[in-house]
Design a protein around this motif. Structure first.
Motif, PDB file in Angstrom:
ATOM      1  N   GLU A  35     -26.679   4.266  27.893  1.00 55.93           N
ATOM      2  CA  GLU A  35     -26.084   3.427  28.938  1.00 55.93           C
ATOM      3  C   GLU A  35     -24.967   4.178  29.673  1.00 55.93           C
ATOM      4  O   GLU A  35     -24.794   4.011  30.880  1.00 55.93           O
ATOM      5  CB  GLU A  35     -25.539   2.143  28.316  1.00 55.93           C
ATOM      6  CG  GLU A  35     -26.622   1.204  27.797  1.00 55.93           C
ATOM      7  CD  GLU A  35     -27.531   0.709  28.894  1.00 55.93           C
ATOM      8  OE1 GLU A  35     -27.049   0.518  30.024  1.00 55.93           O
ATOM      9  OE2 GLU A  35     -28.727   0.540  28.619  1.00 55.93           O
ATOM     10  N   GLN A  36     -24.229   4.996  28.955  1.00 54.73           N
ATOM     11  CA  GLN A  36     -23.181   5.780  29.609  1.00 54.73           C
ATOM     12  C   GLN A  36     -23.767   6.778  30.614  1.00 54.73           C
ATOM     13  O   GLN A  36     -23.250   6.944  31.718  1.00 54.73           O
ATOM     14  CB  GLN A  36     -22.340   6.514  28.562  1.00 54.73           C
ATOM     15  CG  GLN A  36     -21.421   5.619  27.757  1.00 54.73           C
ATOM     16  CD  GLN A  36     -20.574   6.396  26.785  1.00 54.73           C
ATOM     17  OE1 GLN A  36     -20.718   7.613  26.648  1.00 54.73           O
ATOM     18  NE2 GLN A  36     -19.686   5.704  26.075  1.00 54.73           N
ATOM     19  N   LEU A  37     -24.858   7.437  30.231  1.00 55.17           N
ATOM     20  CA  LEU A  37     -25.489   8.387  31.141  1.00 55.17           C
ATOM     21  C   LEU A  37     -26.105   7.676  32.342  1.00 55.17           C
ATOM     22  O   LEU A  37     -26.066   8.201  33.467  1.00 55.17           O
ATOM     23  CB  LEU A  37     -26.564   9.191  30.398  1.00 55.17           C
ATOM     24  CG  LEU A  37     -26.076  10.121  29.285  1.00 55.17           C
ATOM     25  CD1 LEU A  37     -27.255  10.834  28.645  1.00 55.17           C
ATOM     26  CD2 LEU A  37     -25.080  11.137  29.815  1.00 55.17           C
ATOM     27  N   ILE A  38     -26.668   6.481  32.118  1.00 60.46           N
ATOM     28  CA  ILE A  38     -27.256   5.732  33.234  1.00 60.46           C
ATOM     29  C   ILE A  38     -26.183   5.307  34.216  1.00 60.46           C
ATOM     30  O   ILE A  38     -26.372   5.359  35.443  1.00 60.46           O
ATOM     31  CB  ILE A  38     -28.042   4.521  32.690  1.00 60.46           C
ATOM     32  CG1 ILE A  38     -29.318   4.988  31.983  1.00 60.46           C
ATOM     33  CG2 ILE A  38     -28.397   3.546  33.813  1.00 60.46           C
ATOM     34  CD1 ILE A  38     -30.069   3.869  31.289  1.00 60.46           C
ATOM     35  N   SER A  39     -25.030   4.876  33.706  1.00 58.39           N
ATOM     36  CA  SER A  39     -23.949   4.428  34.595  1.00 58.39           C
ATOM     37  C   SER A  39     -23.405   5.549  35.465  1.00 58.39           C
ATOM     38  O   SER A  39     -22.808   5.286  36.513  1.00 58.39           O
ATOM     39  CB  SER A  39     -22.808   3.827  33.765  1.00 58.39           C
ATOM     40  OG  SER A  39     -22.249   4.813  32.907  1.00 58.39           O
ATOM     41  N   LYS A  40     -23.610   6.804  35.071  1.00 56.72           N
ATOM     42  CA  LYS A  40     -23.114   7.924  35.884  1.00 56.72           C
ATOM     43  C   LYS A  40     -23.965   8.174  37.119  1.00 56.72           C
ATOM     44  O   LYS A  40     -23.448   8.632  38.142  1.00 56.72           O
ATOM     45  CB  LYS A  40     -23.083   9.203  35.034  1.00 56.72           C
ATOM     46  CG  LYS A  40     -22.023   9.203  33.952  1.00 56.72           C
ATOM     47  CD  LYS A  40     -22.057  10.529  33.198  1.00 56.72           C
ATOM     48  CE  LYS A  40     -20.995  10.554  32.109  1.00 56.72           C
ATOM     49  NZ  LYS A  40     -21.030  11.841  31.344  1.00 56.72           N
ATOM     50  N   VAL A  41     -25.265   7.882  37.042  1.00 56.55           N
ATOM     51  CA  VAL A  41     -26.167   8.282  38.127  1.00 56.55           C
ATOM     52  C   VAL A  41     -26.869   7.107  38.805  1.00 56.55           C
ATOM     53  O   VAL A  41     -27.570   7.338  39.808  1.00 56.55           O
ATOM     54  CB  VAL A  41     -27.236   9.250  37.578  1.00 56.55           C
ATOM     55  CG1 VAL A  41     -26.609  10.524  37.067  1.00 56.55           C
ATOM     56  CG2 VAL A  41     -28.061   8.596  36.481  1.00 56.55           C
ATOM     57  N   GLN A  42     -26.726   5.882  38.331  1.00 54.77           N
ATOM     58  CA  GLN A  42     -27.454   4.775  38.934  1.00 54.77           C
ATOM     59  C   GLN A  42     -26.883   4.450  40.312  1.00 54.77           C
ATOM     60  O   GLN A  42     -25.694   4.652  40.595  1.00 54.77           O
ATOM     61  CB  GLN A  42     -27.407   3.549  38.033  1.00 54.77           C
ATOM     62  CG  GLN A  42     -26.019   2.996  37.787  1.00 54.77           C
ATOM     63  CD  GLN A  42     -26.046   1.826  36.831  1.00 54.77           C
ATOM     64  OE1 GLN A  42     -25.014   1.395  36.374  1.00 54.77           O
ATOM     65  NE2 GLN A  42     -27.219   1.289  36.515  1.00 54.77           N
ATOM     66  N   ARG A  43     -27.750   3.941  41.165  1.00 56.60           N
ATOM     67  CA  ARG A  43     -27.375   3.665  42.552  1.00 56.60           C
ATOM     68  C   ARG A  43     -26.499   2.418  42.663  1.00 56.60           C
ATOM     69  O   ARG A  43     -25.568   2.384  43.462  1.00 56.60           O
ATOM     70  CB  ARG A  43     -28.646   3.489  43.399  1.00 56.60           C
ATOM     71  CG  ARG A  43     -29.531   4.731  43.397  1.00 56.60           C
ATOM     72  CD  ARG A  43     -30.819   4.505  44.160  1.00 56.60           C
ATOM     73  NE  ARG A  43     -31.705   5.664  44.069  1.00 56.60           N
ATOM     74  CZ  ARG A  43     -32.923   5.711  44.589  1.00 56.60           C
ATOM     75  NH1 ARG A  43     -33.416   4.639  45.233  1.00 56.60           N
ATOM     76  NH2 ARG A  43     -33.662   6.792  44.462  1.00 56.60           N
ATOM     77  N   ASP A  44     -26.814   1.382  41.879  1.00 52.60           N
ATOM     78  CA  ASP A  44     -25.979   0.188  41.851  1.00 52.60           C
ATOM     79  C   ASP A  44     -25.996  -0.366  40.430  1.00 52.60           C
ATOM     80  O   ASP A  44     -26.583   0.222  39.523  1.00 52.60           O
ATOM     81  CB  ASP A  44     -26.455  -0.846  42.878  1.00 52.60           C
ATOM     82  CG  ASP A  44     -27.938  -1.142  42.755  1.00 52.60           C
ATOM     83  OD1 ASP A  44     -28.518  -0.876  41.685  1.00 52.60           O
ATOM     84  OD2 ASP A  44     -28.544  -1.627  43.728  1.00 52.60           O
ATOM     85  N   GLU A  45     -25.368  -1.494  40.235  1.00 49.12           N
ATOM     86  CA  GLU A  45     -25.250  -2.065  38.894  1.00 49.12           C
ATOM     87  C   GLU A  45     -26.585  -2.550  38.351  1.00 49.12           C
ATOM     88  O   GLU A  45     -26.801  -2.544  37.132  1.00 49.12           O
ATOM     89  CB  GLU A  45     -24.256  -3.228  38.914  1.00 49.12           C
ATOM     90  CG  GLU A  45     -22.826  -2.805  39.237  1.00 49.12           C
ATOM     91  CD  GLU A  45     -21.885  -3.978  39.230  1.00 49.12           C
ATOM     92  OE1 GLU A  45     -22.378  -5.128  39.042  1.00 49.12           O
ATOM     93  OE2 GLU A  45     -20.674  -3.771  39.405  1.00 49.12           O
TER      94      GLU A  45
END
Length: 260
Positions: free
Chosen positions: A121-131
């Motif tokens: 989840e930490q890695l996803i939060s770095k590169v995701q376009r929105d929430e």
């Protein structure tokens, strides 16, 4: 008869030698059941009355302990043990409970899968376009990166696990294809993903083929055939242009005749 007499003489001479060796040990003030290191070299030998006895082998119980191989740091090492699990981070009551309950809900007693889920989840939060982004190309790269690093850490301890090695190679190939397409379509997003996730993108090697005599001859023949075909096509195009020019001139002549 003569053989028996010779055997008796040999035994008498060996007994005399053994007596002399025992007397030598006593003359040198050595204990009667041991011999000094100055007399014998090699394994310890004890002098018994009238003979030698080899001491039992020494067992090396006090061996040095083997040093464990220190591998690289895990991707989960930066997670503090006081951090709450992902299911309880959004619960306000978990922040106000006593220390014992916090310890039960923290990463200190969490399993490896729960820690891996939090790292993902930490890695996803770095590169995701929105929430709400959970299926974009950047999110897929982040998920594959967490999975690949987990496989690498597992293989450092269990290097004979062929199944996990195969899964890791499949995940690496999948991520490489996604990054290749992302680099061609959106180069700025590609650079951001590689920078945020710490990925080093390497280009695939150039095509290489061993130049054998047969391959060189075949290549030269193919080049020769290609050149001949190109010459024939050029001649055909020139002939078609000439025919078109002749038809245009004939049409112009007929129009001039009709006009007169």
């Amino acid at each position: 008869m003569f053989a028996n007499m010779a055997l008796r003489n040999v035994l008498k001479s060996s007994a005399g030698v053994l007596r002399e060796s025992g007397a030598l040990c006593s003359a040198l003030s050595v204990k009667p059941w041991t011999c000094g290191s100055t007399l014998l070299s090699g394994p310890r030998v004890s002098c018994v009355a009238g003979g030698f006895a080899v001491s039992p082998p020494v067992r090396h119980y006090a061996r040095a302990a083997k040093k464990k191989k220190t591998g690289s740091d895990s991707q989960l090492s930066d997670l503090p043990p006081t951090m709450l699990k992902m299911d309880y981070t959004a619960v306000p009551l978990a922040q106000t409970t006593d220390d014992l309950v916090k310890r039960l809900l923290s990463l200190e007693l969490a399993s490896h899968s729960e820690k891996l889920e939090l790292k993902r989840e930490q890695l996803i939060s770095k590169v995701q376009r929105d929430e709400n982004d959970r299926s974009s190309v950047e999110v897929q790269v982040a998920i594959l990166t967490a999975r690949i690093r987990n496989y690498q850490e597992h293989l450092q301890k269990h290097h004979k696990d062929k199944a996990n090695k195969r899964r890791m190679l499949m995940a690496i190939d999948r991520r490489k294809k996604i990054l290749k397409n992302l680099r061609l379509v959106r180069y700025d997003a590609f650079e951001k993903v590689c920078e945020q996730l710490g990925i080093t993108y390497t280009f695939p090697p150039e095509y290489y083929r061993r130049a054998t005599h047969r391959w060189l001859a075949k290549k030269a023949f193919c080049i020769k055939v290609f050149n001949e075909v190109q010459k024939q096509k050029a001649e055909q195009r020139l002939k078609m242009k000439q025919d078109l020019a002749l038809t245009d001139t004939e049409a112009a002549k007929t129009k001039a005749v009709e006009a007169q």
